[in-house]
Design an enzyme around this catalytic site. Structure first.
Site: not given
Length: 385
Positions: A69, A153, A181, A201-203, A327
């Site tokens: 992301g 997020n 998100q 984003s994949g995770h 983050c």
């Protein structure tokens, strides 16, 4: 352990691992190579692109695979703004919301420092929402790009993206949304949303860390930020992560298939959890929008405590959660998202976020609510707030 930090990351789904496995083992070819192994990898990459595009309601050629992301946000903000400035030097302003992820905010500030852009910040209300009226007020004829995240997020607030994108579109301004998100919980059809670019984003939805994508509408120019071999139609150079792309596409398809049922179930559990915490923890404050919020996020401030102390006590009781964005881990500064909502800094430092994946159960959240009650009481008794 009760894991309630899914907004930070999620476990990789078994179906995703199974789909990726061939491209981590025997099918290891480079998709740019013109032999059988390379051609097999290229087919897998094309299939993953088509699968992701089906979820997003777009053309496969409008999907660019990235490392996650953060890279997708950087490519969108920098790439779209720089391309539009190159076409028309008068376009030298970028609009972001006051609650954007650092990947968007820092990309905008980079443009300000090195490319002569002005960054205009549209405020949010006390629930973290941007209104169409507030967005319209900050737009200028020189605005090249608007970037407003789909769902926050930290507090889970959902933005009225289709309405915001329409405001930008009426003025001929490109619109990007960070949907990191939102993916897996909210509709991602790019045509219905009316966005020109979208990051995923994949995770966050059951794929591994290190894979993501950026949707960019076909007629929107994009300046690459990574140069080299011209992969991804020249938009993102570097040998593609074929296994990651396959995993992301698989996770997206699985998330869409279960979205309706899981969204309602998890939202009901979330609401019960919120009600329990608010009724059993004196002074607890729910942050974010009370209704327009992700099914998977419940976020609070607990005045009279330290958020980090509450987290430590919760983990001692077997509940894993966070104080906000992963983050920003390690920072003791109050969250800019919470202060943008008008929450005083000393209260913002008491924040705790609970975020769930689809495996969460009623028993998990009942246990977590009891743990929150005792953890906050313990911290307040010890005076560590």
């Amino acid at each position: 352990m009760i894991f309630l930090d899914a907004a930070a990351t999620t476990p990789v789904r078994r179906e995703v691992l199974d789909a990726m496995w061939p491209y981590l083992t025997g099918e290891f070819g480079n998709p740019s190579s013109h032999h059988s192994l390379g051609e097999s990898a290229a087919r897998a990459l094309a299939d993953a692109r088509a699968s992701a595009a089906a979820v997003l309601g777009c053309r496969p050629g409008e999907v660019t695979f990235t490392s996650g992301g953060t890279e997708a946000d950087n490519l969108a903000v920098k790439g779209v703004a720089l391309a539009r400035q190159a076409a028309d030097p008068k376009l030298n302003r970028v609009v972001i919301s006051a609650v954007e992820h650092p990947a968007v905010e820092e990309s905008a500030r980079y443009l300000e420092r090195f490319h002569g852009f002005t960054v205009d910040v549209v405020p949010v209300d006390s629930t973290a929402q941007v209104t169409p009226e507030a967005l319209a007020e900050v737009l200028r004829p020189e605005t090249a790009l608007v970037s407003v995240m789909y769902a926050n997020n930290e507090v889970g607030t959902i933005q009225p993206i289709a309405r915001l994108a329409a405001v930008a579109r009426e003025r001929g301004i490109a619109f990007h949304t960070d949907a990191v998100q939102a993916a897996g919980w909210l509709p991602l059809d790019t045509k219905s949303l009316g966005v020109d670019a979208m990051s995923i984003s994949g995770h966050k939805l059951g794929a591994p860390k290190g894979c993501g994508l950026l949707y960019v509408r076909s007629r929107v120019r994009l300046e690459p930020v990574i140069h080299g071999g011209g992969q991804e139609r020249g938009r993102r150079s570097g040998t593609e992560n074929v296994a990651g792309a396959v995993g992301l596409a698989t996770a997206l398809a699985l998330a869409q298939a279960r979205q309706r049922d899981q969204q309602a179930r998890v939202a009901a559990l979330r609401d019960t959890f919120i009600s329990t915490v608010l009724s059993t923890v004196p002074g607890a404050i729910l942050t974010g929008h009370p209704a327009d919020r992700l099914p998977s996020v419940a976020s609070f401030c607990f005045p009279g405590t330290s958020g980090e102390s509450v987290l430590l006590e919760l983990e001692r009781q077997g509940v894993v959660c966070s104080s906000g964005s992963a983050c920003a881990a390690g920072s003791d500064a109050p969250s800019p998202v919470l202060t943008a909502l008008g929450i005083p800094a000393e209260v913002a430092q008491t924040a705790v976020r609970f975020s769930f994946d689809t495996s969460v159960t009623n028993e998990d959240l009942e246990s977590a609510a009891r743990a929150v009650t005792t953890a906050v009481a313990s911290v307040r008794t010890l005076g560590t707030g």
